[in-house]
Motif scaffolding. Structure first.
Motif, PDB file in Angstrom:
ATOM      1  N   PHE A 143      -2.645  -2.391  -6.874  1.00 23.78           N
ATOM      2  CA  PHE A 143      -3.283  -0.665  -7.207  1.00 23.78           C
ATOM      3  C   PHE A 143      -2.452  -0.069  -8.010  1.00 23.78           C
TER       4      PHE A 143
ATOM      5  N   TYR B  74      -7.612   1.179  -5.655  1.00 19.16           N
ATOM      6  CA  TYR B  74      -7.379   0.392  -5.648  1.00 19.16           C
ATOM      7  C   TYR B  74      -7.867  -0.939  -6.266  1.00 19.16           C
TER       8      TYR B  74
ATOM      9  N   ARG C  22       1.425  -0.545   0.461  1.00 17.17           N
ATOM     10  CA  ARG C  22      -0.148  -0.089   0.153  1.00 17.17           C
ATOM     11  C   ARG C  22       0.902   1.106  -0.197  1.00 17.17           C
TER      12      ARG C  22
END
Length: 107
Positions: free
Chosen positions: A90, A83, A71
């Motif tokens: 992502f 996402y 992330r």
């Protein structure tokens, strides 16, 4: 044009990435672990991936879960993250400002 290319390049360059894990303790008499995201129950010894791309393991005394996808963190305010939880990926891209010249008609 050069600043647009530079902005896109900065958003496309791998931002600082964060992946995390957490552990949830439970009684050793418990026979199941409950996924904290999906609220589903899993027997001791099972391994699963939930709807937010987190991989979990159910042990006799705890449940351990870790992000299955990295992330991004600390990216520019000019960028945003989208996402895709079906593929656990992502995309970081530059926000495009909405600008309009001329008259706007309305009812």
């Amino acid at each position: 044009m050069r600043s647009v290319v530079l902005g896109l390049l900065l958003c496309a360059v791998f931002p600082l990435i964060n992946a995390s894990c957490f552990k949830v303790k439970h009684e050793t008499t418990d026979k199941f672990c409950q996924d904290t995201t999906d609220k589903t129950w899993h027997p001791i010894g099972s391994v699963w991936r939930n709807s937010k791309c987190v991989d979990c393991n159910c042990f006799a005394d705890s449940m351990t879960c870790c992000d299955a996808m990295q992330r991004p963190v600390n990216y520019s305010d000019k960028c945003q993250v989208e996402y895709d939880y079906t593929t656990c990926t992502f995309e970081v891209f530059e926000k495009v400002p909405c600008s309009h010249t001329g008259d706007v008609l309305g009812k």
